[in-house]
Write a protein that holds these residues in place. Structure first.
Motif, short mmCIF file in Angstrom:
data_model
loop_
_atom_site.label_atom_id
_atom_site.label_comp_id
_atom_site.label_asym_id
_atom_site.label_seq_id
_atom_site.Cartn_x
_atom_site.Cartn_y
_atom_site.Cartn_z
N ASP A 57 0.82 -1.22 0.00
CA ASP A 57 0.00 0.00 0.00
C ASP A 57 0.85 1.27 0.00
O ASP A 57 0.32 2.37 -0.16
CB ASP A 57 -0.92 0.02 1.22
N ASN A 58 2.16 1.09 0.22
CA ASN A 58 3.11 2.21 0.32
C ASN A 58 2.70 3.19 1.43
O ASN A 58 2.74 4.41 1.27
CB ASN A 58 3.23 2.96 -1.01
N LEU A 59 2.33 2.63 2.58
CA LEU A 59 1.93 3.44 3.72
C LEU A 59 2.65 2.96 4.98
O LEU A 59 2.90 1.77 5.14
CB LEU A 59 0.42 3.37 3.94
N ALA A 60 2.96 3.92 5.85
CA ALA A 60 3.59 3.59 7.13
C ALA A 60 2.98 4.44 8.23
O ALA A 60 2.81 5.66 8.06
CB ALA A 60 5.10 3.82 7.05
N LEU A 61 2.64 3.80 9.34
CA LEU A 61 2.09 4.50 10.50
C LEU A 61 3.19 4.61 11.55
O LEU A 61 3.75 3.61 11.98
CB LEU A 61 0.89 3.73 11.05
N LEU A 62 3.48 5.83 11.96
CA LEU A 62 4.53 6.10 12.93
C LEU A 62 3.94 6.65 14.22
O LEU A 62 2.81 7.15 14.23
CB LEU A 62 5.54 7.10 12.36
N LYS A 63 4.73 6.58 15.29
CA LYS A 63 4.30 7.15 16.57
C LYS A 63 5.45 7.95 17.16
O LYS A 63 6.56 7.44 17.32
CB LYS A 63 3.91 6.03 17.54
N VAL A 64 5.18 9.22 17.43
CA VAL A 64 6.17 10.07 18.09
C VAL A 64 5.75 10.28 19.54
O VAL A 64 4.58 10.08 19.90
CB VAL A 64 6.32 11.43 17.36
N LYS A 65 6.69 10.70 20.37
CA LYS A 65 6.39 10.88 21.79
C LYS A 65 5.64 12.18 22.08
O LYS A 65 5.07 12.34 23.15
CB LYS A 65 7.70 10.84 22.60
N PRO A 101 -5.79 7.90 -1.73
CA PRO A 101 -7.00 8.50 -1.15
C PRO A 101 -7.07 8.35 0.37
O PRO A 101 -6.61 7.35 0.93
CB PRO A 101 -8.14 7.73 -1.82
N ILE A 102 -7.66 9.33 1.01
CA ILE A 102 -7.74 9.33 2.47
C ILE A 102 -8.56 8.14 2.98
O ILE A 102 -8.30 7.63 4.09
CB ILE A 102 -8.32 10.67 2.99
N ALA A 103 -9.51 7.66 2.19
CA ALA A 103 -10.30 6.49 2.61
C ALA A 103 -9.40 5.27 2.77
O ALA A 103 -9.55 4.48 3.71
CB ALA A 103 -11.40 6.21 1.58
N LYS A 104 -8.43 5.13 1.86
CA LYS A 104 -7.50 4.01 1.94
C LYS A 104 -6.55 4.19 3.12
O LYS A 104 -6.18 3.21 3.79
CB LYS A 104 -6.71 3.91 0.63
N VAL A 105 -6.15 5.42 3.38
CA VAL A 105 -5.29 5.72 4.52
C VAL A 105 -6.00 5.38 5.83
O VAL A 105 -5.43 4.74 6.72
CB VAL A 105 -4.87 7.20 4.51
N LYS A 106 -7.25 5.79 5.95
CA LYS A 106 -8.03 5.52 7.16
C LYS A 106 -8.23 4.02 7.37
O LYS A 106 -8.17 3.52 8.50
CB LYS A 106 -9.38 6.23 7.08
N SER A 107 -8.44 3.30 6.28
CA SER A 107 -8.60 1.85 6.37
C SER A 107 -7.30 1.19 6.85
O SER A 107 -7.33 0.28 7.69
CB SER A 107 -9.00 1.29 5.01
N PHE A 108 -6.18 1.68 6.35
CA PHE A 108 -4.87 1.15 6.75
C PHE A 108 -4.60 1.40 8.23
O PHE A 108 -4.13 0.52 8.96
CB PHE A 108 -3.78 1.79 5.89
N VAL A 109 -4.92 2.60 8.67
CA VAL A 109 -4.66 2.98 10.07
C VAL A 109 -5.66 2.33 11.02
O VAL A 109 -5.34 2.01 12.17
CB VAL A 109 -4.71 4.52 10.21
N GLY A 110 -6.89 2.12 10.53
CA GLY A 110 -7.93 1.56 11.39
C GLY A 110 -8.83 2.62 11.99
O GLY A 110 -9.40 2.42 13.06
N LEU A 111 -8.95 3.74 11.30
CA LEU A 111 -9.81 4.83 11.79
C LEU A 111 -11.22 4.70 11.23
O LEU A 111 -11.41 4.22 10.12
CB LEU A 111 -9.21 6.19 11.40
#
Length: 237
Positions: free
Chosen positions: A131-139, A227-237
């Motif tokens: 999907d060429n997407l990565a979810l990161l977490k910063v402090k 698309p943001i719909a695909k991003v939200k699906s990837f993240v789980g929002l």
């Protein structure tokens, strides 16, 4: 005595003539087209509908950039082979969730993430090469998260812009480029924007400052967005 009366008569006629010219003659003559070449036409200048739209869009774009700029992050990557690449990402939530492209944080590479120009440590929570997407977490907490656009309301020809971070000599700068939606596919939004690869991973936004997707940039500089719909699906929002 006669000379004085003569001068007073001339003065009086001059005053009356001036009033007549100013209040009656000039307004009447200015309505005649013969005076237009001489710049004497003082009629109201009307702004066309197209000009009003342009002014409104420019103002909206400026407001949208000011509204969203703090949610844009910069990413710098050094691969195993020593290749350096740059890109962007965006803050999803105020508690430090960040989305970017998977290609910007490849396995085994050394990556740096910058928020408002300051380097920030992060961890990769989820990544999908397909999907060429990565979810990161910063402090960081209390960050500015962006609003999502209603995908169903996005139209071909709609004005959009991309907003990302670029760096020069170790200093990060905000950069923007604008255009319009050219085509809407199931898995991508194509724009008419051309840009350097350093802005890949940046958000694609409408003039209200709402996110339409995450930008990818082809070798020829053409910008398309996941698309943001695909991003939200990837993240789980």
């Amino acid at each position: 005595m006669k000379g004085i009366l003569y001068l007073l008569a001339i003065f009086t006629l001059g005053v009356l003539g001036g009033i007549f010219a100013d209040q009656i003659l000039c307004p009447f003559m200015m309505e005649k087209s013969i005076f237009e070449p001489y710049g004497l036409d003082t009629r109201t200048v009307y702004v066309t509908k197209e000009e009003k739209i342009t002014i409104q869009e420019n103002t909206a774009l400026k407001n949208a950039i000011e509204k969203t700029e703090k949610a844009v992050v910069g990413i710098k990557t050094v691969t195993k082979t020593g290749k350096i690449s740059e890109g962007s990402g965006m803050v999803l939530t105020s508690d430090g969730m960040v989305i970017t492209l998977a290609e910007l944080v490849p396995a085994g590479s050394e990556c740096c993430l910058f928020i408002e120009g300051k380097e920030t440590s992060f961890q990769i929570l989820k990544i999908s090469v397909a999907d060429n997407l990565a979810l990161l977490k910063v402090k960081n907490n209390n960050l500015l998260g962006l609003s999502f656009a209603d995908a169903g309301k996005t139209k071909i020809g709609e004005a959009v812009f991309m907003l990302g971070m670029i760096s020069e000599k170790g200093v990060s700068f905000l950069a923007a480029n604008g255009g319009m939606v050219r085509f809407i596919g199931e898995n991508y939004i194509e724009t008419n924007i051309l840009e350097k690869s350093s802005l890949k991973g940046s958000p694609l936004l409408n003039v209200s400052g709402e996110v339409l997707g995450i930008n990818t940039i082809a070798q020829d500089g053409k910008v398309s967005a996941i698309p943001i719909a695909k991003v939200k699906s990837f993240v789980g929002l």
